[in-house]
Scaffold this motif. Structure first.
Motif, short mmCIF file in Angstrom:
data_model
loop_
_atom_site.label_atom_id
_atom_site.label_comp_id
_atom_site.label_asym_id
_atom_site.label_seq_id
_atom_site.Cartn_x
_atom_site.Cartn_y
_atom_site.Cartn_z
N GLU A 117 12.74 50.57 -41.91
CA GLU A 117 14.09 50.92 -42.35
C GLU A 117 15.11 50.53 -41.30
OE1 GLU A 117 15.33 55.17 -42.59
OE2 GLU A 117 15.55 54.71 -44.72
N ARG A 118 14.77 50.77 -40.02
CA ARG A 118 15.68 50.39 -38.94
C ARG A 118 15.83 48.87 -38.87
NH1 ARG A 118 13.22 54.82 -36.25
NH2 ARG A 118 11.67 53.45 -35.29
N GLY A 175 25.95 62.51 -27.14
CA GLY A 175 26.19 61.30 -27.90
C GLY A 175 25.33 60.13 -27.47
N SER A 176 24.89 60.14 -26.24
CA SER A 176 24.08 59.03 -25.72
C SER A 176 22.75 58.88 -26.43
CB SER A 176 23.85 59.21 -24.22
OG SER A 176 23.18 60.45 -23.96
N LYS A 177 22.34 59.89 -27.18
CA LYS A 177 21.10 59.77 -27.97
C LYS A 177 21.17 58.59 -28.92
CE LYS A 177 19.57 64.61 -28.23
NZ LYS A 177 19.32 65.74 -29.18
N ALA A 181 19.72 53.52 -31.28
CA ALA A 181 20.02 52.72 -32.47
C ALA A 181 20.87 51.50 -32.14
CB ALA A 181 20.73 53.58 -33.52
N GLY A 182 21.45 51.51 -30.97
CA GLY A 182 22.27 50.35 -30.59
C GLY A 182 23.14 50.67 -29.38
N ALA A 190 28.25 51.84 -37.99
CA ALA A 190 26.93 51.50 -38.53
C ALA A 190 25.82 52.00 -37.61
CB ALA A 190 26.83 49.99 -38.71
N THR A 191 26.04 51.84 -36.30
CA THR A 191 25.03 52.31 -35.34
C THR A 191 24.89 53.82 -35.43
OG1 THR A 191 25.47 50.46 -33.85
CG2 THR A 191 24.40 52.40 -32.91
N GLN A 192 26.02 54.51 -35.53
CA GLN A 192 25.98 55.97 -35.62
C GLN A 192 25.31 56.43 -36.92
OE1 GLN A 192 29.87 57.64 -34.95
NE2 GLN A 192 30.16 56.56 -33.01
N ILE A 193 25.63 55.73 -38.00
CA ILE A 193 25.03 56.09 -39.30
C ILE A 193 23.52 55.85 -39.28
CG2 ILE A 193 24.95 55.49 -41.74
CD1 ILE A 193 27.99 54.90 -41.51
N LYS A 194 23.10 54.74 -38.70
CA LYS A 194 21.66 54.45 -38.59
C LYS A 194 20.95 55.57 -37.83
CE LYS A 194 22.37 49.44 -38.37
NZ LYS A 194 22.27 48.25 -37.50
N TRP A 195 21.54 55.94 -36.70
CA TRP A 195 20.91 56.99 -35.89
C TRP A 195 20.89 58.31 -36.65
CZ3 TRP A 195 22.00 61.80 -34.07
CH2 TRP A 195 21.10 62.33 -33.12
#
Length: 220
Positions: A117-118, A175-177, A181-182, A190-195
């Motif tokens: 999925e990722r 937030g660094s977690k 994802a990127g 998009a990176t935040q949504i993926k994570w």
């Protein structure tokens, strides 16, 4: 012929002696009832329990054989019980191993699915954060995902919680977690949504399950 007086007396004395001797011999031949000792007939030997010793020996042999058979039966029963217990333990161990293998496979499949999925999400996206989310989140989970993001950040990818320091659309803490994802996690929706999607799937099973938890606790 006439005998002399002396000769006649001698003859009478001899006859009397012979009669007495014959009577004595006859008396000795007749069993005496008084003090005469009579030999007792042989009597069979008797054991302490009153049974003839000859009859007791076979009984002892039978008892010993029965005791030996009972001991053998007990040993056989114990061996069978041990074998049954060992078989049950082996079966339980096999079932536990099968369950562990099945769980490991399910976990591996889930991890592979998330990884795929990722990889599928590593494509360019454009539009508003809501539009990007619609391209990333499965359609059946999109509304639940949107509800959480709306309550957490009002769809602002730069939102910061003044109290906790949680950051971004899904308010990751810290937030660094989202760097997993990127590297552009600070500014790329998009990176935040993926994570956020991966977090909801991993922790709750799906965005809708995460939303159900959020409604009860007002955090997720």
């Amino acid at each position: 012929m006439q005998l002399s007086h002396a000769r006649r007396n001698s003859l009478i004395t001899g006859v009397a002696t012979l009669v007495v001797a014959s009577a004595a011999t006859a008396a000795l031949a007749i069993p005496q009832v008084g003090n005469t000792t009579v030999d007792a007939a042989p009597v069979a030997a008797v054991s302490v329990d009153g049974k003839p010793a000859a009859d007791q020996a076979p009984a002892d042999t039978a008892a010993a054989a029965a005791a030996q058979q009972a001991a053998q039966d007990a040993q056989a029963a114990e061996a069978k019980a041990q074998a049954d217990a060992a078989a049950q333990a082996a079966q339980a161990e096999a079932e536990a191993k099968a369950q562990a293998d099945a769980k490991a496979k399910a976990d591996a499949d889930a991890a592979a699915s998330r990884s795929q999925e990722r990889r599928n999400l590593n494509t360019g996206f454009s539009g508003t954060p809501q539009q990007i989310a619609a391209q990333i989140v499965p359609a059946g989970q999109l509304q639940c995902f949107s509800n959480i993001v709306f309550h957490e950040s009002s769809w602002n990818p730069l939102a910061v919680n003044a109290s906790s320091g949680a950051y971004g659309l899904v308010q990751a803490l810290p937030g660094s977690k989202m760097a997993s994802a990127g590297a552009d996690w600070r500014t790329n929706p998009a990176t935040q949504i993926k994570w956020g999607l991966d977090y909801m799937n991993s922790r709750y099973g799906s965005p809708c399950a995460a939303w159900s938890f959020w409604q009860s606790h007002h955090w997720y």
